[in-house]
Design an enzyme around this catalytic site. Structure first.
Site, PDB file in Angstrom:
ATOM      1  N   CYS A 187      -5.255  12.706  12.217  1.00  0.00           N
ATOM      2  CA  CYS A 187      -5.995  11.439  12.234  1.00  0.00           C
ATOM      3  C   CYS A 187      -5.819  10.868  13.635  1.00  0.00           C
ATOM      4  O   CYS A 187      -5.242  11.495  14.516  1.00  0.00           O
ATOM      5  CB  CYS A 187      -5.464  10.493  11.161  1.00  0.00           C
ATOM      6  SG  CYS A 187      -3.828   9.893  11.546  1.00  0.00           S
ATOM      7  N   ARG A 230      -8.565  -0.497   4.703  1.00  0.00           N
ATOM      8  CA  ARG A 230      -7.699   0.502   4.037  1.00  0.00           C
ATOM      9  C   ARG A 230      -6.362  -0.116   3.655  1.00  0.00           C
ATOM     10  O   ARG A 230      -5.717   0.315   2.710  1.00  0.00           O
ATOM     11  CB  ARG A 230      -7.437   1.678   4.984  1.00  0.00           C
ATOM     12  CG  ARG A 230      -8.655   2.470   5.349  1.00  0.00           C
ATOM     13  CD  ARG A 230      -8.294   3.735   6.079  1.00  0.00           C
ATOM     14  NE  ARG A 230      -7.315   4.521   5.311  1.00  0.00           N
ATOM     15  CZ  ARG A 230      -6.886   5.723   5.685  1.00  0.00           C
ATOM     16  NH1 ARG A 230      -7.296   6.247   6.801  1.00  0.00           N
ATOM     17  NH2 ARG A 230      -6.018   6.394   4.947  1.00  0.00           N
ATOM     18  N   ARG A 272      -0.029  15.129  12.467  1.00  0.00           N
ATOM     19  CA  ARG A 272       0.480  14.801  11.129  1.00  0.00           C
ATOM     20  C   ARG A 272       0.527  16.023  10.200  1.00  0.00           C
ATOM     21  O   ARG A 272      -0.076  16.047   9.133  1.00  0.00           O
ATOM     22  CB  ARG A 272      -0.321  13.655  10.533  1.00  0.00           C
ATOM     23  CG  ARG A 272      -0.284  12.440  11.468  1.00  0.00           C
ATOM     24  CD  ARG A 272      -0.839  11.215  10.902  1.00  0.00           C
ATOM     25  NE  ARG A 272       0.030  10.634   9.885  1.00  0.00           N
ATOM     26  CZ  ARG A 272      -0.329   9.549   9.177  1.00  0.00           C
ATOM     27  NH1 ARG A 272      -1.499   9.021   9.367  1.00  0.00           N
ATOM     28  NH2 ARG A 272       0.480   9.056   8.263  1.00  0.00           N
ATOM     29  N   ASP A 299       4.684   1.121  12.116  1.00  0.00           N
ATOM     30  CA  ASP A 299       3.496   0.437  11.589  1.00  0.00           C
ATOM     31  C   ASP A 299       3.397  -1.005  12.061  1.00  0.00           C
ATOM     32  O   ASP A 299       2.401  -1.672  11.784  1.00  0.00           O
ATOM     33  CB  ASP A 299       3.493   0.464  10.056  1.00  0.00           C
ATOM     34  CG  ASP A 299       3.250   1.859   9.530  1.00  0.00           C
ATOM     35  OD1 ASP A 299       3.425   2.076   8.323  1.00  0.00           O
ATOM     36  OD2 ASP A 299       2.917   2.741  10.342  1.00  0.00           O
ATOM     37  N   LYS A 350       0.855  -1.205   0.000  1.00  0.00           N
ATOM     38  CA  LYS A 350       0.000   0.000   0.000  1.00  0.00           C
ATOM     39  C   LYS A 350       0.883   1.245   0.000  1.00  0.00           C
ATOM     40  O   LYS A 350       0.681   2.153  -0.802  1.00  0.00           O
ATOM     41  CB  LYS A 350      -0.885   0.010   1.241  1.00  0.00           C
ATOM     42  CG  LYS A 350      -1.578   1.353   1.511  1.00  0.00           C
ATOM     43  CD  LYS A 350      -2.449   1.337   2.738  1.00  0.00           C
ATOM     44  CE  LYS A 350      -1.733   1.662   4.012  1.00  0.00           C
ATOM     45  NZ  LYS A 350      -1.490   3.072   4.283  1.00  0.00           N
ATOM     46  N   ASN A 351       1.885   1.266   0.877  1.00  0.00           N
ATOM     47  CA  ASN A 351       2.669   2.490   1.063  1.00  0.00           C
ATOM     48  C   ASN A 351       3.722   2.736  -0.008  1.00  0.00           C
ATOM     49  O   ASN A 351       4.344   3.792  -0.022  1.00  0.00           O
ATOM     50  CB  ASN A 351       3.292   2.515   2.466  1.00  0.00           C
ATOM     51  CG  ASN A 351       2.232   2.706   3.532  1.00  0.00           C
ATOM     52  OD1 ASN A 351       1.058   2.975   3.218  1.00  0.00           O
ATOM     53  ND2 ASN A 351       2.608   2.543   4.783  1.00  0.00           N
TER      54      ASN A 351
END
Ligand code: EPZ
Length: 416
Positions: A115, A395, A120, A303, A22-23
């Site tokens: 978030c 997500r 952020r 993460d 994803k990243n």
């Protein structure tokens, strides 16, 4: 909203294929704005954030098609505006600002909000772009940027920001002259983005180190590129093997990008063996807690902090986990305690005292990796666990309940 219902206590066994990252995919998709030609990407995961990014690209005038794991992109007639409704759901959307400035000389992008895990801000992104000639104003919550063409700059980042490094690399590819990024982030996803851009004709060097140099070029041409595997999804399944005392084979596991995670899991007592991109992870005795601090790559990734906390909560002894990146990334702690974990917080550190076993309960997901942590804990807990607000998980994890069911887990997705 959906929830997961999990009947825990089953050791997971079998083979799981790791999806595309994803990243890595998110910045690469947005970098397609820079390219004058067709971009063909493979190994793109089916995730909500990917769909959100494709919707944003379509609004910006890029033609985007998603077939299987392949995405076809063409930035035909670009528009300079990224609306609040899209940016607020996914802060990585702000990375379209630099590419739009580089191509159009103007851009209007909603300022991303915070978030669950922190404020952020994007101040380092904007300061770097200003050094490259951009001028910004804030209008009704939007960042409005203009420039008479971007030019190279010598930029020193206060912190090795992942998104900031990606943003400035992208903008610098079409800037006039040379850009040097000092104290750049070194994450593997940044290396993947740089490799993608170099296949489009960019001149980037030093990616993966803390000094990255970009020689601006006139234009970038189309390409075909395979996105790297997702190291955080892989790390999550390594923990799944440990927490269920199972035996898993991970296929397409980016081992080289997981050294800090594998080192800590081995220190806890897990066996992780493998050649190249296939890895076997299993447990043949008690696991023990360790101390760790999350740091920029190649340190232990933030993460993976929630996931390893779940593993430590039902291991022997005690360990201290310190969150060195985000100011509020312990939202999963109270939920883990509802499952019987013994965790106490003190500032940016959590003291985890392992317990004999977790007990099923209803818990609430708060962000992407906290969701994964609660699913892992539910797989280990005795009895039934319900994880609510599982849209957070969608997500960043492709078909997690399908992959886990194929490994023997009793996990069902239900409408809440
Ligand atoms: C990326 O976020 C990842 N997201 C995050 O993964 C990951 O946790 C993070 O990097 C750190 O590794 C994507 O790649 C899409 P940062 P990013 O800029 O780029 C502060 C997930 O679960 N900061 O490195 O936003 C910031 O507040 C997600 O997949 C500034 O102060 O992370 C944070 O405290 C969650 N000013 C720290 O730096 C800035 O201009 C690290 O942020 C930029 C950042």
């Amino acid at each position: 909203m959906d929830k997961f219902v999990i009947d825990g206590g089953i050791p997971l066994r079998g083979q799981v294929v790791i999806s595309g990252s994803k990243n890595a995919a998110l910045p690469i998709l947005l970098a397609a704005i820079l390219v004058d030609g067709e971009v063909r990407l493979s190994n793109v995961p089916h995730l909500r954030d990917i769909v959100t990014t494709l919707n944003l690209l379509a609004l910006l005038g890029c033609r985007a098609e998603f077939h299987g794991d392949e995405v076809l992109l063409h930035s035909c007639d670009l528009k300079p505006e990224a609306p609040y409704d899209l940016v607020r759901t996914m802060r990585a959307s702000v990375l379209c600002l630099g590419p739009l400035l580089a191509r159009l000389g103007t851009a209007r992008v909603s300022l991303p909000g915070g978030c669950a895990i922190g404020a952020r801000p994007v101040d380092m992104h904007l300061r770097g772009l200003e050094q490259m000639g951009a001028v910004f104003e804030l209008e009704d919550g939007d960042i409005v940027g203009n420039c008479d063409g971007l030019h190279g700059a010598h930029i020193h980042l206060d912190f090795p920001t992942v998104g900031g490094t990606e943003h400035l690399i992208m903008a610098a590819t079409l800037a006039k002259g040379k850009t040097i990024l000092e104290n750049a982030a070194r994450e593997p996803e940044i290396q993947d983005l740089a490799e993608f851009l170099n296949t489009c004709g960019a001149k980037i060097s030093g990616h993966g180190t803390s000094v990255i140099q970009i020689e601006g070029v006139e234009s970038l041409h189309g390409t075909s590129y395979k996105v790297m595997s997702d190291r955080i999804e892989a790390g999550t399944y390594l923990v799944a093997a440990g927490i269920t005392k199972g035996d898993l084979e991970l296929v397409d596991c980016p081992v080289d990008a997981l050294e800090a995670v594998i080192s800590k899991l081995r220190a806890m007592g897990m066996h992780i063996e493998g050649d190249g991109s296939n890895v076997r992870a299993y447990v043949d005795g008690p696991l023990h807690c360790v101390d760790l601090t999350t740091r920029p790559y190649p340190g232990f990734p933030t993460d993976m902090q929630a996931q390893i906390m779940a593993l430590m909560s039902c291991s022997h002894g005690a360990g201290i986990i310190t969150e060195g990146i985000f100011e509020n990334r312990f939202m999963h702690v109270q939920e883990l305690c509802r499952l019987g974990a013994h965790i106490t917080l003190s500032g940016q550190s959590a003291m985890v005292r392992g317990v004999e076993g977790l007990k099923g309960a209803t818990v609430m997901a708060s962000d992407l990796r906290a969701s994964a942590c609660l699913v892992l804990a539910g797989l280990a807990a005795s009895g039934r666990t319900e994880v609510r607000r599982i849209y957070h998980l969608d997500r960043g994890y492709e078909q997690m309940e399908v992959k886990l069911s194929q490994l023997g887990a009793k996990i069902y997705r239900e409408r809440e």
